[in-house]
Motif scaffolding. Structure first.
Motif, mmCIF file in Angstrom:
data_model
loop_
_atom_site.group_PDB
_atom_site.id
_atom_site.type_symbol
_atom_site.label_atom_id
_atom_site.label_comp_id
_atom_site.label_asym_id
_atom_site.label_seq_id
_atom_site.Cartn_x
_atom_site.Cartn_y
_atom_site.Cartn_z
ATOM 1 N N VAL A 56 13.565 -1.422 13.359
ATOM 2 C CA VAL A 56 14.850 -2.125 13.401
ATOM 3 C C VAL A 56 15.989 -1.114 13.381
ATOM 4 O O VAL A 56 16.977 -1.246 14.119
ATOM 5 N N ARG A 57 15.856 -0.084 12.543
ATOM 6 C CA ARG A 57 16.885 0.963 12.486
ATOM 7 C C ARG A 57 17.044 1.635 13.837
ATOM 8 O O ARG A 57 18.158 1.809 14.344
ATOM 9 N N GLN A 58 15.924 1.997 14.484
ATOM 10 C CA GLN A 58 15.984 2.660 15.778
ATOM 11 C C GLN A 58 16.564 1.740 16.850
ATOM 12 O O GLN A 58 17.357 2.168 17.684
ATOM 13 N N ASP A 59 16.184 0.459 16.818
ATOM 14 C CA ASP A 59 16.725 -0.519 17.761
ATOM 15 C C ASP A 59 18.240 -0.651 17.587
ATOM 16 O O ASP A 59 18.986 -0.754 18.561
ATOM 17 N N TYR A 60 18.690 -0.622 16.347
ATOM 18 C CA TYR A 60 20.123 -0.703 16.053
ATOM 19 C C TYR A 60 20.849 0.513 16.637
ATOM 20 O O TYR A 60 21.885 0.374 17.282
ATOM 21 N N TRP A 64 23.739 0.119 19.335
ATOM 22 C CA TRP A 64 25.116 0.338 18.893
ATOM 23 C C TRP A 64 25.554 1.803 18.925
ATOM 24 O O TRP A 64 26.732 2.102 18.739
ATOM 25 N N GLY A 65 24.616 2.717 19.118
ATOM 26 C CA GLY A 65 24.973 4.121 19.218
ATOM 27 C C GLY A 65 25.361 4.770 17.906
ATOM 28 O O GLY A 65 26.011 5.813 17.892
ATOM 29 N N ARG A 66 24.968 4.134 16.802
ATOM 30 C CA ARG A 66 25.284 4.709 15.488
ATOM 31 C C ARG A 66 24.246 4.252 14.480
ATOM 32 O O ARG A 66 23.529 3.287 14.686
ATOM 33 N N GLU A 67 24.202 4.992 13.382
ATOM 34 C CA GLU A 67 23.292 4.669 12.281
ATOM 35 C C GLU A 67 23.792 3.408 11.570
ATOM 36 O O GLU A 67 24.986 3.289 11.292
ATOM 37 N N PRO A 68 22.905 2.458 11.274
ATOM 38 C CA PRO A 68 23.357 1.253 10.566
ATOM 39 C C PRO A 68 23.592 1.517 9.079
ATOM 40 O O PRO A 68 22.962 2.390 8.486
ATOM 41 N N SER A 69 24.507 0.760 8.507
ATOM 42 C CA SER A 69 24.669 0.798 7.049
ATOM 43 C C SER A 69 23.451 0.103 6.445
ATOM 44 O O SER A 69 22.699 -0.593 7.146
ATOM 45 N N GLU A 70 23.239 0.274 5.157
ATOM 46 C CA GLU A 70 22.115 -0.406 4.496
ATOM 47 C C GLU A 70 22.246 -1.918 4.640
ATOM 48 O O GLU A 70 21.259 -2.616 4.843
ATOM 49 N N GLU A 71 23.463 -2.419 4.528
ATOM 50 C CA GLU A 71 23.699 -3.864 4.671
ATOM 51 C C GLU A 71 23.360 -4.330 6.086
ATOM 52 O O GLU A 71 22.704 -5.364 6.260
ATOM 53 N N ASP A 72 23.804 -3.568 7.087
ATOM 54 C CA ASP A 72 23.479 -3.921 8.474
ATOM 55 C C ASP A 72 21.977 -3.877 8.711
ATOM 56 O O ASP A 72 21.419 -4.753 9.373
ATOM 57 N N LEU A 73 21.328 -2.852 8.167
ATOM 58 C CA LEU A 73 19.882 -2.721 8.335
ATOM 59 C C LEU A 73 19.156 -3.897 7.680
ATOM 60 O O LEU A 73 18.256 -4.482 8.285
ATOM 61 N N ASP A 74 19.584 -4.267 6.480
ATOM 62 C CA ASP A 74 18.987 -5.431 5.810
ATOM 63 C C ASP A 74 19.185 -6.697 6.636
ATOM 64 O O ASP A 74 18.250 -7.476 6.813
#
Length: 93
Positions: A56-60, A64-74
């Motif tokens: 999911v992190r890699q798909d994000y 989006w071209g950026r690392e997700p926040s923990e909240e976004d990842l959750d």
């Protein structure tokens, strides 16, 4: 007074009977069925097209071209899980 409920859970495409258990009410039984469905999903995470948290992190990042926040990842992970799991509970006859 506790009642018996039949628990069903699985992934998209079908459910399986998970057993009959005592719960105080239908809401508790459904919560348990949900937990079982999430555990089923997590047992396959990263396989068979089911994304684990890293997927999911890699798909994000890809989207989006950026690392997700923990909240976004959750949020993204929970959406992924919810899109795959099925669960139900019915009062045992």
């Amino acid at each position: 007074m506790a009642k018996l409920f039949d628990i069903y859970y699985g992934l998209s495409g079908g459910t399986m009977y998970g057993g009959t258990y005592k719960f105080q009410n239908l809401e508790e039984a459904i919560d348990y069925a949900y937990t079982m469905a999430v555990e089923e999903y997590e047992s396959y995470g990263g396989n068979h097209g089911l994304l684990d948290r890293e997927g999911v992190r890699q798909d994000y990042i890809d989207s989006w071209g950026r690392e997700p926040s923990e909240e976004d990842l959750d949020d993204e992970y929970n959406e992924q899980v919810e899109s795959w799991i099925v669960y139900n509970a019915k009062e045992h006859n």
